[in-house]
Design a protein around this motif. Structure first.
Motif, PDB file in Angstrom:
ATOM      1  N   VAL A 168     -28.077  -3.123   3.378  1.00 50.14           N
ATOM      2  CA  VAL A 168     -26.910  -3.029   4.029  1.00 50.14           C
ATOM      3  C   VAL A 168     -25.368  -3.626   3.588  1.00 50.14           C
ATOM      4  N   ARG A 169     -25.379  -4.510   3.071  1.00 53.36           N
ATOM      5  CA  ARG A 169     -24.402  -5.303   2.420  1.00 53.36           C
ATOM      6  C   ARG A 169     -23.596  -4.475   1.566  1.00 53.36           C
ATOM      7  N   GLY A 170     -24.922  -3.635   0.224  1.00 53.46           N
ATOM      8  CA  GLY A 170     -24.073  -3.302  -0.800  1.00 53.46           C
ATOM      9  C   GLY A 170     -24.452  -4.483  -1.816  1.00 53.46           C
ATOM     10  N   THR A 171     -25.161  -3.935  -3.320  1.00 50.36           N
ATOM     11  CA  THR A 171     -24.988  -4.897  -4.110  1.00 50.36           C
ATOM     12  C   THR A 171     -23.470  -4.831  -4.968  1.00 50.36           C
ATOM     13  N   THR A 172     -23.401  -3.386  -5.314  1.00 49.33           N
ATOM     14  CA  THR A 172     -21.855  -3.273  -5.924  1.00 49.33           C
ATOM     15  C   THR A 172     -20.110  -3.881  -5.231  1.00 49.33           C
ATOM     16  N   PRO A 173     -20.048  -5.212  -5.695  1.00 49.76           N
ATOM     17  CA  PRO A 173     -18.571  -5.330  -5.155  1.00 49.76           C
ATOM     18  C   PRO A 173     -18.049  -5.147  -4.496  1.00 49.76           C
ATOM     19  N   ALA A 174     -17.575  -5.190  -3.655  1.00 49.27           N
ATOM     20  CA  ALA A 174     -16.527  -4.176  -2.866  1.00 49.27           C
ATOM     21  C   ALA A 174     -14.943  -4.097  -3.800  1.00 49.27           C
ATOM     22  N   ALA A 175     -14.607  -3.274  -4.146  1.00 50.12           N
ATOM     23  CA  ALA A 175     -12.989  -3.082  -4.394  1.00 50.12           C
ATOM     24  C   ALA A 175     -12.290  -3.015  -3.624  1.00 50.12           C
ATOM     25  N   PRO A 176     -11.171  -4.054  -4.544  1.00 49.08           N
ATOM     26  CA  PRO A 176     -10.055  -4.283  -3.677  1.00 49.08           C
ATOM     27  C   PRO A 176      -9.059  -3.824  -3.396  1.00 49.08           C
ATOM     28  N   ASP A 177      -9.461  -2.776  -2.262  1.00 53.03           N
ATOM     29  CA  ASP A 177      -8.911  -2.134  -1.453  1.00 53.03           C
ATOM     30  C   ASP A 177      -7.691  -2.613  -0.485  1.00 53.03           C
ATOM     31  N   GLN A 181      -4.742   1.175   1.667  1.00 56.05           N
ATOM     32  CA  GLN A 181      -6.183   1.862   1.775  1.00 56.05           C
ATOM     33  C   GLN A 181      -6.943   1.896   2.596  1.00 56.05           C
ATOM     34  N   GLN A 182      -7.127   1.051   4.008  1.00 53.67           N
ATOM     35  CA  GLN A 182      -8.110   0.414   4.421  1.00 53.67           C
ATOM     36  C   GLN A 182      -7.116   1.587   5.665  1.00 53.67           C
ATOM     37  N   GLN A 183      -5.337   1.710   5.637  1.00 53.90           N
ATOM     38  CA  GLN A 183      -4.822   2.158   6.474  1.00 53.90           C
ATOM     39  C   GLN A 183      -4.997   3.909   6.284  1.00 53.90           C
ATOM     40  N   ALA A 184      -4.727   3.881   5.687  1.00 50.16           N
ATOM     41  CA  ALA A 184      -4.887   5.797   4.931  1.00 50.16           C
ATOM     42  C   ALA A 184      -6.592   6.442   5.603  1.00 50.16           C
ATOM     43  N   VAL A 185      -7.391   5.689   5.405  1.00 48.86           N
ATOM     44  CA  VAL A 185      -8.649   6.545   5.310  1.00 48.86           C
ATOM     45  C   VAL A 185      -9.024   6.205   6.897  1.00 48.86           C
ATOM     46  N   THR A 271      -7.961   8.822  -2.734  1.00 43.96           N
ATOM     47  CA  THR A 271      -7.630   7.897  -3.591  1.00 43.96           C
ATOM     48  C   THR A 271      -6.285   7.566  -3.579  1.00 43.96           C
ATOM     49  N   VAL A 272      -5.225   6.774  -3.467  1.00 41.93           N
ATOM     50  CA  VAL A 272      -4.276   6.068  -2.118  1.00 41.93           C
ATOM     51  C   VAL A 272      -3.118   6.260  -3.364  1.00 41.93           C
ATOM     52  N   GLU A 273      -2.067   6.600  -3.045  1.00 44.52           N
ATOM     53  CA  GLU A 273      -0.933   6.052  -3.584  1.00 44.52           C
ATOM     54  C   GLU A 273      -0.583   4.539  -3.592  1.00 44.52           C
ATOM     55  N   PRO A 274      -0.612   3.213  -4.203  1.00 42.34           N
ATOM     56  CA  PRO A 274      -0.546   1.946  -3.915  1.00 42.34           C
ATOM     57  C   PRO A 274       1.292   2.056  -2.988  1.00 42.34           C
ATOM     58  N   ASP A 275       1.783   2.723  -3.916  1.00 44.50           N
ATOM     59  CA  ASP A 275       3.985   2.470  -2.935  1.00 44.50           C
ATOM     60  C   ASP A 275       3.948   3.420  -1.878  1.00 44.50           C
ATOM     61  N   SER A 276       3.618   4.192  -1.805  1.00 43.61           N
ATOM     62  CA  SER A 276       4.081   5.287  -0.960  1.00 43.61           C
ATOM     63  C   SER A 276       2.535   5.182   0.071  1.00 43.61           C
ATOM     64  N   GLY A 277       0.946   4.617  -0.110  1.00 45.51           N
ATOM     65  CA  GLY A 277      -0.202   4.814   0.510  1.00 45.51           C
ATOM     66  C   GLY A 277      -0.452   6.115   0.945  1.00 45.51           C
ATOM     67  N   LEU A 278       0.774   7.415   0.123  1.00 42.27           N
ATOM     68  CA  LEU A 278      -0.006   8.842   0.300  1.00 42.27           C
ATOM     69  C   LEU A 278      -1.473   8.900  -0.111  1.00 42.27           C
ATOM     70  N   ILE A 279      -2.070   9.715   0.626  1.00 43.66           N
ATOM     71  CA  ILE A 279      -3.671  10.447  -0.355  1.00 43.66           C
ATOM     72  C   ILE A 279      -3.534  11.496  -1.066  1.00 43.66           C
ATOM     73  N   THR A 280      -3.434  11.053  -2.269  1.00 41.41           N
ATOM     74  CA  THR A 280      -3.387  11.945  -3.919  1.00 41.41           C
ATOM     75  C   THR A 280      -4.379  12.520  -3.704  1.00 41.41           C
ATOM     76  N   ALA A 281      -5.779  12.260  -3.575  1.00 39.35           N
ATOM     77  CA  ALA A 281      -6.949  12.924  -3.903  1.00 39.35           C
ATOM     78  C   ALA A 281      -7.931  12.828  -3.043  1.00 39.35           C
ATOM     79  N   VAL A 282      -8.799  14.014  -3.060  1.00 35.45           N
ATOM     80  CA  VAL A 282      -9.615  13.367  -1.451  1.00 35.45           C
ATOM     81  C   VAL A 282     -10.978  14.367  -2.455  1.00 35.45           C
ATOM     82  N   GLU A 283     -11.973  13.908  -2.725  1.00 36.95           N
ATOM     83  CA  GLU A 283     -13.205  14.493  -2.580  1.00 36.95           C
ATOM     84  C   GLU A 283     -14.551  14.731  -2.089  1.00 36.95           C
ATOM     85  N   VAL A 284     -14.914  16.012  -1.860  1.00 36.28           N
ATOM     86  CA  VAL A 284     -16.279  16.117  -0.647  1.00 36.28           C
ATOM     87  C   VAL A 284     -17.166  16.226  -1.410  1.00 36.28           C
ATOM     88  N   ILE A 285     -18.052  15.716  -1.472  1.00 36.15           N
ATOM     89  CA  ILE A 285     -19.561  15.006  -1.658  1.00 36.15           C
ATOM     90  C   ILE A 285     -21.220  15.769  -0.940  1.00 36.15           C
TER      91      ILE A 285
END
Length: 299
Positions: A168-177, A181-185, A271-285
């Protein structure tokens, strides 16, 4: 009238009034065990049928006794899933009682209350792991009681819950979003759920690129969509899917997972642009092999 008096008045049989007092708890346990409100309702009904036919004269803890019946019922369902086709799972429960089936809106509300990501991770656990984690971590039931339900030792039940907790918690450390990033998603999900086209366009970089693997539509080749307005139109077409979509950590990064009835169908990475906070890429899997390779954890 308290529970004790109700039980006394019913002699050695459980009264419907006492059972109804426990129904919300039993439904909550069953839903977390099964990930489907329709299946949970059927498990609770099966619990009532078994309990009402039983002699309760020796039952000291009615709530615990009913929870044990409900979880064993759910455990049987989970253990049978591996040998049943998906379409059978979706139609078998409540087929003879269509009016009693929860509405899509009720299913969405239940999923939101628990969390899409948690339901998805629970669906990856073995039946015994799921039971141990749900009962102990979500409902604080002691391991000795869980062990009795599973016919294992308390130490074994504790190990099952521990393994489930790590998943549930995952073994991969959470990326420093970043907060952007959080607001955009979060905003992307809200806009697609409500069908707010203008709000969605405002979140997307003018040159945003969306890629979807062949299993998403499906198509022979991956799909590539360019531009904010085009991507937004595509997202609006999937508003119904968004109702069963929620935040999740995907390989440690915040994204979205779509999982009707708690069963993972696809994920979206951003993928979120750090400065603007705009979403630059979305991948659907959606390809099963790619989904299986992802580490999904609760955000």
């Amino acid at each position: 009238m308290n529970e004790k008096n109700l039980e006394t008045s019913a002699g050695s049989s459980l009264s419907a009034e006492v059972f109804e007092a426990h129904r919300p708890h039993l439904r909550a346990v069953a839903y977390r065990m099964l990930g489907s409100l329709a299946e949970a309702e059927d498990a609770v009904q099966e619990t009532w049928l078994r309990a009402s036919a039983a002699d309760t004269s020796e039952v000291a803890n009615t709530g615990g006794w009913l929870t044990t019946i409900a979880t064993r019922t759910c455990l049987n369902v989970l253990r049978s899933r591996a040998t049943r086709r998906e379409e059978e799972l979706e139609t078998a429960y409540g087929a003879d009682r269509p009016d009693s089936r929860p509405s899509p809106e009720q299913e969405v509300e239940a999923a939101d209350a628990v969390g899409i990501a948690l339901l998805v991770v629970l669906d990856t656990l073995t039946p015994d792991e799921r039971l141990a984690f749900v009962l102990h971590d979500l409902f604080a039931i002691p391991f000795d009681e869980i062990a009795a339900t599973l016919e294992r030792t308390p130490a074994s039940a504790r190990q099952l819950a521990s393994r489930a907790r790590r998943r549930v918690r995952g073994t991969t450390p959470a990326a420093p979003d970043s907060s952007r990033q959080q607001q955009a998603v979060t905003a992307f999900l809200a806009a697609t759920r409500t069908g707010d086209f203008e709000a969605l366009v405002a979140l997307l970089h003018p040159d945003v690129v969306l890629t979807a693997d062949p299993a998403v539509i499906p198509t022979p080749e991956p799909v590539v969509v360019l531009g904010a307005h085009t991507v937004a139109k595509g997202a609006m077409a999937a508003t119904g899917r968004a109702q069963f979509t929620g935040p999740a950590l995907l390989d440690g990064a915040l994204g979205l997972a779509m999982a009707p009835n708690g069963r993972l169908r696809l994920v979206l990475t951003f993928t979120v642009e750090p400065d603007s906070g705009l979403i630059t890429a979305v991948e659907v899997i959606a390809e099963p092999q790619r989904l299986a390779a992802l580490e999904l954890a609760v955000a």
